[in-house]
Design a protein around this motif. Structure first.
Motif, mmCIF file in Angstrom:
data_model
loop_
_atom_site.group_PDB
_atom_site.id
_atom_site.type_symbol
_atom_site.label_atom_id
_atom_site.label_comp_id
_atom_site.label_asym_id
_atom_site.label_seq_id
_atom_site.Cartn_x
_atom_site.Cartn_y
_atom_site.Cartn_z
ATOM 1 N N GLY A 1 20.037 -8.550 8.962
ATOM 2 C CA GLY A 1 20.606 -8.522 7.616
ATOM 3 C C GLY A 1 19.551 -8.588 6.517
ATOM 4 O O GLY A 1 19.883 -8.644 5.341
ATOM 5 N N VAL A 2 18.272 -8.622 6.900
ATOM 6 C CA VAL A 2 17.205 -8.717 5.902
ATOM 7 C C VAL A 2 16.195 -7.580 6.115
ATOM 8 O O VAL A 2 15.657 -7.418 7.211
ATOM 9 N N ASN A 3 15.980 -6.765 5.086
ATOM 10 C CA ASN A 3 14.906 -5.775 5.116
ATOM 11 C C ASN A 3 13.755 -6.279 4.248
ATOM 12 O O ASN A 3 13.984 -6.919 3.225
ATOM 13 N N VAL A 4 12.545 -5.985 4.669
ATOM 14 C CA VAL A 4 11.378 -6.466 3.931
ATOM 15 C C VAL A 4 10.508 -5.282 3.507
ATOM 16 O O VAL A 4 10.214 -4.411 4.325
ATOM 17 N N VAL A 5 10.152 -5.239 2.243
ATOM 18 C CA VAL A 5 9.250 -4.206 1.740
ATOM 19 C C VAL A 5 8.044 -4.911 1.102
ATOM 20 O O VAL A 5 8.196 -5.696 0.167
ATOM 21 N N ILE A 6 6.875 -4.645 1.668
ATOM 22 C CA ILE A 6 5.652 -5.325 1.209
ATOM 23 C C ILE A 6 4.730 -4.312 0.526
ATOM 24 O O ILE A 6 4.409 -3.280 1.104
ATOM 25 N N LEU A 7 4.316 -4.608 -0.676
ATOM 26 C CA LEU A 7 3.354 -3.754 -1.386
ATOM 27 C C LEU A 7 1.981 -4.398 -1.320
ATOM 28 O O LEU A 7 1.840 -5.588 -1.631
ATOM 29 N N TYR A 8 0.980 -3.616 -0.900
ATOM 30 C CA TYR A 8 -0.373 -4.161 -0.895
ATOM 31 C C TYR A 8 -1.347 -3.129 -1.453
ATOM 32 O O TYR A 8 -1.108 -1.924 -1.356
ATOM 33 N N PRO A 9 -2.435 -3.602 -2.046
ATOM 34 C CA PRO A 9 -3.394 -2.678 -2.658
ATOM 35 C C PRO A 9 -4.258 -2.018 -1.586
ATOM 36 O O PRO A 9 -4.909 -2.709 -0.799
ATOM 37 N N SER A 10 -4.242 -0.688 -1.560
ATOM 38 C CA SER A 10 -4.967 0.073 -0.552
ATOM 39 C C SER A 10 -6.464 -0.266 -0.570
ATOM 40 O O SER A 10 -7.095 -0.272 -1.622
ATOM 41 N N GLY A 11 -7.012 -0.586 0.581
ATOM 42 C CA GLY A 11 -8.447 -0.842 0.696
ATOM 43 C C GLY A 11 -8.905 -2.182 0.151
ATOM 44 O O GLY A 11 -10.097 -2.474 0.151
ATOM 45 N N LYS A 12 -7.961 -3.036 -0.285
ATOM 46 C CA LYS A 12 -8.385 -4.291 -0.913
ATOM 47 C C LYS A 12 -7.936 -5.533 -0.136
ATOM 48 O O LYS A 12 -8.062 -6.648 -0.629
ATOM 49 N N VAL A 13 -7.405 -5.338 1.060
ATOM 50 C CA VAL A 13 -7.121 -6.497 1.916
ATOM 51 C C VAL A 13 -8.009 -6.369 3.153
ATOM 52 O O VAL A 13 -8.482 -5.277 3.464
ATOM 53 N N SER A 14 -8.257 -7.488 3.842
ATOM 54 C CA SER A 14 -9.142 -7.407 5.010
ATOM 55 C C SER A 14 -8.429 -6.639 6.117
ATOM 56 O O SER A 14 -7.207 -6.493 6.119
ATOM 57 N N SER A 15 -9.200 -6.119 7.071
ATOM 58 C CA SER A 15 -8.598 -5.262 8.099
ATOM 59 C C SER A 15 -7.586 -6.039 8.932
ATOM 60 O O SER A 15 -6.540 -5.511 9.309
ATOM 61 N N VAL A 16 -7.888 -7.311 9.215
ATOM 62 C CA VAL A 16 -6.926 -8.121 9.975
ATOM 63 C C VAL A 16 -5.647 -8.291 9.169
ATOM 64 O O VAL A 16 -4.525 -8.135 9.678
ATOM 65 N N GLN A 17 -5.807 -8.597 7.892
ATOM 66 C CA GLN A 17 -4.615 -8.768 7.040
ATOM 67 C C GLN A 17 -3.784 -7.484 7.006
ATOM 68 O O GLN A 17 -2.556 -7.526 7.097
ATOM 69 N N GLU A 18 -4.438 -6.336 6.903
ATOM 70 C CA GLU A 18 -3.701 -5.074 6.822
ATOM 71 C C GLU A 18 -2.910 -4.820 8.104
ATOM 72 O O GLU A 18 -1.739 -4.451 8.064
ATOM 73 N N LEU A 19 -3.538 -5.080 9.238
ATOM 74 C CA LEU A 19 -2.825 -4.845 10.507
ATOM 75 C C LEU A 19 -1.631 -5.790 10.640
ATOM 76 O O LEU A 19 -0.591 -5.417 11.188
ATOM 77 N N GLN A 20 -1.759 -7.002 10.117
ATOM 78 C CA GLN A 20 -0.635 -7.942 10.193
ATOM 79 C C GLN A 20 0.567 -7.463 9.369
ATOM 80 O O GLN A 20 1.695 -7.836 9.627
ATOM 81 N N LEU A 21 0.310 -6.621 8.361
ATOM 82 C CA LEU A 21 1.397 -6.115 7.511
ATOM 83 C C LEU A 21 2.026 -4.853 8.046
ATOM 84 O O LEU A 21 3.180 -4.561 7.773
#
Ligand code: PLP
Length: 433
Positions: free
Chosen positions: A152-172
């Motif tokens: 019942g919950v959809n999640v949409v996450i916006l992140y700045p391209s190229g500005k998060v660490s690679s581990v953080q990006e993969l987690q998203l």
């Protein structure tokens, strides 16, 4: 339990409404109408309780009638199903490790608790709820993991391209199912602005049931009390209470610790460790608060110029500067000092901190230098591997990669690239739902 808006222009609400809305209609933060006391004997006998029992006892008064006890027990058990060890680093200093959750940062607890509460509240709704969140790094991963597969919950996450660490990006970007990641061609402020425009768009909010999962939500803020109870449970010398040092950005975590203290948890003193973003450190020094423009540092989760939870701290202590100064100190630590501390602690003790933990360690050392009979705990809020690009050059060696990260490094990133234009986000949200 009811919640007031700190702007005092909105009706009081229960925990359910405060969680679903996030922020009051008058844009104020929700705040509990009173701070309860822990049950008699709870603290004295804390060693006999399980971590689930401790968490349930602490959070139940704040949830009130919004969730039946049997459901809340289940939610709490899923929230804290990993360890929170207290590790001795020196004679005077111990580390409370808050990085053993699925995304290796302390935000897992708040995100897991909030997601499960929302999941319960939307049961039986015929319309799914869409959680929209902008992230500069750690929040996105914790929210993605916390809400993964919640019905019942959809999640949409916006992140700045190229500005998060690679581990953080993969987690998203690697979970799939109900979690969608949008890679914005811009910076964090662009992401944040697109999200703000979506919340202000009446037509969109008629079509979709939108909510946010940011850190001012009471369901993310209040469960952070658990850490302080777990720290005290593991503290051996109960006749000499610890001082606790918290690396702080938006000040949600330390504010939750202060809530635990006011309910009866014996903590001798709190220290807010900050990087060069020092608006609260300046307030503690001279009683004047001025918000600042955020500056970038190597402890980037604390790059906040105007901490949103600071107003909750003022409220907790009736806006009395002398009372606040008495319970809380604050030290600002530069990037150079952070690096030097991280390196020195690693060489002298073998203990490796992340940059946020190093800021806290340095601040705690400063306090203990003038209070030499006391002993303290710093909160280690993230695993060093999350910031390996900063940590490895400082210590001159590789950081060991935990199994959970090894798995994620092999997964494929799935994201939608988007220009930083609100119209594109709106189109996407309407099409996807
Ligand atoms: C978010 C974060 C902080 C700051 O916590 P606040 O509750 O915003 O003060 C500190 N360390 C890490 C690793 C974080 O992700």
């Amino acid at each position: 339990m009811h919640y007031n808006s700190l702007n005092h222009q909105s009706p009081i609400v229960d925990f359910k409404t405060a969680t679903i809305k996030g922020q009051a209609p008058d844009k104020g933060l929700y705040f509990p109408e009173y701070i309860p006391k822990f049950p008699v004997g709870f603290i004295d006998n804390i060693n006999i309780y399980s971590k689930e029992e401790i968490a349930f006892t602490a959070i139940q008064p704040f949830v009130g009638d919004s969730i039946p006890a049997i459901v809340l027990e289940q939610i709490v058990a899923e929230t804290v199903n990993f360890n929170f060890p207290l590790v001795k680093v020196t004679d005077q200093i111990s580390s409370l490790e808050l990085f053993h959750g699925p995304t290796l940062a302390f935000k897992d607890v708040g995100a897991r608790f909030m997601s499960r509460c929302l999941g319960y509240f939307v049961q039986g709704n015929n319309q799914p709820i869409t959680v929209l969140v902008a992230t500069s790094g750690d929040t996105g991963g914790a929210v993605a993991s916390g809400f993964y597969d919640v019905e019942g919950v959809n999640v949409v996450i916006l992140y700045p391209s190229g500005k998060v660490s690679s581990v953080q990006e993969l987690q998203l970007t690697t979970l799939g199912k109900n979690i969608k990641a949008i890679e914005v061609e811009g910076n964090f402020d662009d992401c944040q602005n697109m999200v703000k425009q979506a919340f202000a768009d009446e037509a969109l909010n008629k079509a979709l049931f939108l909510t946010s999962a940011n850190s001012i939500n009471v369901a993310r803020w209040l469960p952070q009390q658990f850490y302080y109870l777990y720290a005290y449970q593991q503290w051996v010398d109960k006749t000499n209470h610890p001082v606790i040092c918290v690396p702080s950005g938006n000040f949600g975590n330390i504010c939750a610790g202060l809530v635990a203290h006011l309910q009866g948890l014996p903590i001798k003193h709190f220290i807010a460790a900050v990087n060069s973003n020092d608006s609260v450190a300046k307030y503690i020094a001279n009683g004047l608060y001025q918000s600042q423009q955020a500056v970038s540092t190597i402890s980037n989760a604390m790059d906040v110029g105007n901490p949103s939870n600071f107003i909750r701290i003022l409220e907790l202590f009736g806006n009395e500067y002398p009372v606040i100064k008495n319970i809380m100190s604050s030290y600002s630590i530069s990037d150079d000092e952070t690096k030097a501390t991280l390196k020195r602690v690693n060489e002298n003790t073998g203990y490796l901190t992340d940059p946020h933990g190093a800021v806290a360690f340095a601040a705690l050392e400063k306090y203990l230098h003038i209070h030499s009979l006391e002993k303290g705990i710093f909160l280690e809020t993230a695993h060093p591997v999350k910031f390996y690009d900063v940590v490895e050059p400082i210590i001159g060696q590789k950081v060991e990669v935990p199994i959970s990260i090894k798995e994620i490094l092999e997964k494929e990133k799935i994201s939608v690239k988007m220009k930083a234009e609100y119209g594109l986000l709106k189109e996407y949200l309407i099409e996807e739902n």
